[in-house]
Design a protein around this motif. Structure first.
Motif, PDB file in Angstrom:
ATOM      1  N   LEU A  14       0.831  -1.208   0.000  1.00 21.75           N
ATOM      2  CA  LEU A  14       0.000   0.000   0.000  1.00 21.75           C
ATOM      3  C   LEU A  14       0.868   1.262   0.000  1.00 21.75           C
ATOM      4  O   LEU A  14       0.555   2.244  -0.682  1.00 21.75           O
ATOM      5  N   THR A  15       1.962   1.233   0.749  1.00 22.80           N
ATOM      6  CA  THR A  15       2.869   2.380   0.789  1.00 22.80           C
ATOM      7  C   THR A  15       3.482   2.633  -0.570  1.00 22.80           C
ATOM      8  O   THR A  15       3.544   3.781  -1.047  1.00 22.80           O
ATOM      9  N   ASN A  20       0.974   4.136  -2.865  1.00 26.10           N
ATOM     10  CA  ASN A  20       0.734   5.540  -2.504  1.00 26.10           C
ATOM     11  C   ASN A  20       1.872   6.436  -2.965  1.00 26.10           C
ATOM     12  O   ASN A  20       1.644   7.580  -3.377  1.00 26.10           O
ATOM     13  N   GLN A  80      -3.367  -1.177  -8.030  1.00 26.16           N
ATOM     14  CA  GLN A  80      -4.179  -1.414  -6.839  1.00 26.16           C
ATOM     15  C   GLN A  80      -5.311  -2.389  -7.141  1.00 26.16           C
ATOM     16  O   GLN A  80      -5.632  -3.265  -6.322  1.00 26.16           O
ATOM     17  N   MET A 110      -0.473  13.468   2.600  1.00 26.68           N
ATOM     18  CA  MET A 110       0.830  12.823   2.434  1.00 26.68           C
ATOM     19  C   MET A 110       1.811  13.759   1.733  1.00 26.68           C
ATOM     20  O   MET A 110       2.990  13.849   2.121  1.00 26.68           O
ATOM     21  N   ALA A 149       4.309   9.136   2.181  1.00 29.33           N
ATOM     22  CA  ALA A 149       3.629   7.847   2.093  1.00 29.33           C
ATOM     23  C   ALA A 149       4.150   6.865   3.127  1.00 29.33           C
ATOM     24  O   ALA A 149       3.380   6.128   3.747  1.00 29.33           O
ATOM     25  N   THR A 190       1.015   6.072   5.552  1.00 29.51           N
ATOM     26  CA  THR A 190       0.246   4.890   5.130  1.00 29.51           C
ATOM     27  C   THR A 190      -0.042   3.931   6.282  1.00 29.51           C
ATOM     28  O   THR A 190      -1.163   3.405   6.386  1.00 29.51           O
TER      29      THR A 190
END
Length: 324
Positions: free
Chosen positions: A44-45, A48, A233, A256, A272, A276
């Motif tokens: 996810l990081t 992002n 994603q 962010m 991020a 995150t």
């Protein structure tokens, strides 16, 4: 004749760069040895980082988009539908999503990039809501509020990224590639020209720069990065819906960017990495999370407007002032 002497501290710059790269490598490699949950947060990081890099490109041209997640949605839905209906491979479908998003950003940007300040922000917000409503209404194609489930894992040259460990490698590559692209871009004349627009658009235009064209390039390229993030994603989670790309998601990207640093090539990465994991730390305490975000924004804007990416340089500067 006195031989040339390097400025004080110049000989330490390579050591600082090596230390920074070593720290970055350690942070990037650690999730592979820290378990499945750490890998999930790392994926996810990385995604992002990719999306916030696109937002940073738009921001450094002097604009701020409140509908950045909508361009993620365009890229994600286009890539998924291209794969489902036409059987396109992951790479081709992701590029199709990026191309469709770039075309939409070009058409929108050509019209609205002459707006400034809050007017641009409001139009991008309206565009984000429009995309969400369209995705809800076209339920026969997009699944409406139910979204699209069962999306196949990404596959490149027969290699399936069907585990978190494998997908993290793909996401990490995309994040680092986007960060290196940003760093290279803003070391070139076109990057300096984009930065000059944010500083003073009227002055930049008086020197012969085409403000509209430069902002359009930044807007289209930034939205294309968001589209690639959306396509990745979708493949990682295996599910997309209109609510996956609402305004709250766009606001999260802005936070962010601001906390990491709007004018730094490494700001999106820092923002991020720091923010995150926070929703997991504040799980079940949404109000506390919002209070933390608000307090962090106030402190950053008041005491470190350059973002956390500027913190090491500030500390070195303060340490240098304290020396005799």
């Amino acid at each position: 004749m006195t031989p040339y002497a390097a400025p004080a501290g110049a000989d330490m710059r390579p050591d600082r760069n090596i230390a920074a790269l070593a720290l970055l490598a350690a942070v990037a490699l650690a999730p592979w040895f820290a378990g499945q949950f750490a890998l999930h947060l790392a994926v996810l990081t990385a995604l992002n980082v990719l999306v916030v890099n696109g937002l940073a490109l738009v921001s450094r041209s002097g604009q701020l988009s409140l509908g950045h997640a909508a361009f993620m949605a365009v890229g994600a839905y286009t890539a998924v539908l291209a794969g489902n209906y036409f059987g396109l491979s992951f790479i081709v479908s992701a590029l199709a999503g990026a191309a469709a998003t770039a075309l939409a950003a070009f058409a929108l940007g050509w019209v609205i990039l002459r707006l400034r300040g809050v007017y641009f922000v409001l139009v991008t917000f309206a565009f984000g809501e429009l995309v969400r409503l369209v995705l809800l209404d076209l339920s026969d194609i997009t699944g409406g509020a139910n979204g699209i489930a069962g999306i196949a894992a990404a596959e490149i040259l027969g290699f399936a990224f069907d585990t978190r460990a494998r997908f993290y490698g793909l996401a990490l590559f995309a994040a680092l590639a986007s960060s290196l692209f940003m760093r290279a871009l803003f070391r070139r004349p076109i990057g300096h020209a984009i930065d000059s627009i944010a500083d003073n658009a009227a002055l930049a235009e008086s020197t012969g720069l085409s403000v509209h064209r430069l902002q359009l390039f930044a807007f289209v390229a930034g939205c294309a990065l968001a589209a690639i993030g959306g396509a990745l994603q979708a493949r990682y989670i295996g599910y997309i819906s209109p609510e996956s790309f609402n305004t709250s998601v766009s606001i999260g990207f802005i936070i962010m960017l601001v906390i990491g640093g709007r004018q730094s090539s490494w700001g999106p990465l820092v923002g991020a990495v720091v923010l995150t994991p926070l929703p997991e730390l504040f799980r079940g305490a949404v109000q506390t999370q919002h209070m933390f975000y608000g307090a962090a924004l106030i402190l950053i804007l008041r005491f470190l407007p350059g973002g956390l990416a500027r913190l090491p340089g500030l500390l070195r500067k303060l340490a240098g002032r304290e020396r005799p």
